[in-house]
Write a protein that holds these residues in place. Sequence first.
Motif, PDB file in Angstrom:
ATOM      1  N   ALA A 153       0.819  -1.211   0.000  1.00 50.04           N
ATOM      2  CA  ALA A 153       0.000   0.000   0.000  1.00 50.04           C
ATOM      3  C   ALA A 153       0.853   1.261   0.000  1.00 50.04           C
ATOM      4  O   ALA A 153       0.402   2.325  -0.433  1.00 50.04           O
ATOM      5  N   LEU A 154       2.103   1.149   0.469  1.00 52.16           N
ATOM      6  CA  LEU A 154       2.991   2.316   0.571  1.00 52.16           C
ATOM      7  C   LEU A 154       3.955   2.434  -0.610  1.00 52.16           C
ATOM      8  O   LEU A 154       4.696   3.416  -0.691  1.00 52.16           O
ATOM      9  N   ALA A 155       3.974   1.450  -1.486  1.00 52.03           N
ATOM     10  CA  ALA A 155       4.993   1.401  -2.538  1.00 52.03           C
ATOM     11  C   ALA A 155       4.989   2.636  -3.436  1.00 52.03           C
ATOM     12  O   ALA A 155       6.041   3.044  -3.938  1.00 52.03           O
ATOM     13  N   ALA A 156       3.837   3.240  -3.643  1.00 52.70           N
ATOM     14  CA  ALA A 156       3.759   4.407  -4.525  1.00 52.70           C
ATOM     15  C   ALA A 156       3.859   5.731  -3.772  1.00 52.70           C
ATOM     16  O   ALA A 156       3.798   6.796  -4.397  1.00 52.70           O
ATOM     17  N   GLU A 157       4.046   5.688  -2.447  1.00 55.29           N
ATOM     18  CA  GLU A 157       4.158   6.912  -1.659  1.00 55.29           C
ATOM     19  C   GLU A 157       5.406   7.699  -2.070  1.00 55.29           C
ATOM     20  O   GLU A 157       6.507   7.172  -2.068  1.00 55.29           O
TER      21      GLU A 157
END
Length: 282
Positions: A153-157
Amino acid sequence: MPGEGRLVLLGAPLGDPADASARLRDTLARADVVAAEDTRRLARLARDLGVAVGGRIVSYFEGNEERRTPELVEAALGGALVALITDAGMPSVSDPGYRLVRAALDAGVPVTAAPGPSAVTTALALSGLPTDRFCFEGFLPRSGGGRRSRLRALAAEERTLVFFEAPHRVAATLTDLAAAFGPGRPAALCRELTKTYEEVLRRPLGELAAWAAAGEPRGEITLVVAGAPAAAAPPTDAELRAAVAELEAAGTSRRDAVAAVAAEHGLRRRHVYNAVHPPAGA
């Protein structure tokens, strides 16, 4: 007198007692009640600082904070100066404190802080990674499945990410970070900040994962990971028409040119087709 009490959050040194602020020293000496995550560590810190804690010392940690919170709020409502100190850094930042702050505010107790060192901002500043925008994620889920789900869920942050991790889990966490973010994502592992054996390793995630797997690191660990590269802006209709025209000029059929441009930019063929053949009235 009743009504004059308040709660003060004390930012404790991460390791070096010399980082303690003058306000921390003064508050420890004057507080009527000092709630400490670890009373033994508080005693050692007070001894290192040459401060005599004159008030009542009580323990306040994850196992008893629900029970002890009303007692501390009641003391503040009765006029006591209540100080809260955790083992290192600011209370309530991945440490006990939020429950007490919320209860104190709900009861009308003034809450303030004697700010001090923070592992989050110290590691961020030392990492060499962008500091203009960042987010703190604290401790990731302990289970492998939960951790991997959170990281996906954080990979594109795009902001720099800061995590806390326990030494015995850091190798698995770094392996999962490299898998979710890519082994080449820049990162920094900060260990034992401000202490005698402080160490900051600035390497890509894949290299840090291999380093941690070779031997369990010791001490308090903060991970700082670069954010994802900013997503490229989608091409305009004019740019899509130009790309199709360039392929057609090289001998590609319009149909194949539209398909190729759509695949290159991850777009639906209909989107590129409409850019080349705008609907009537558009």
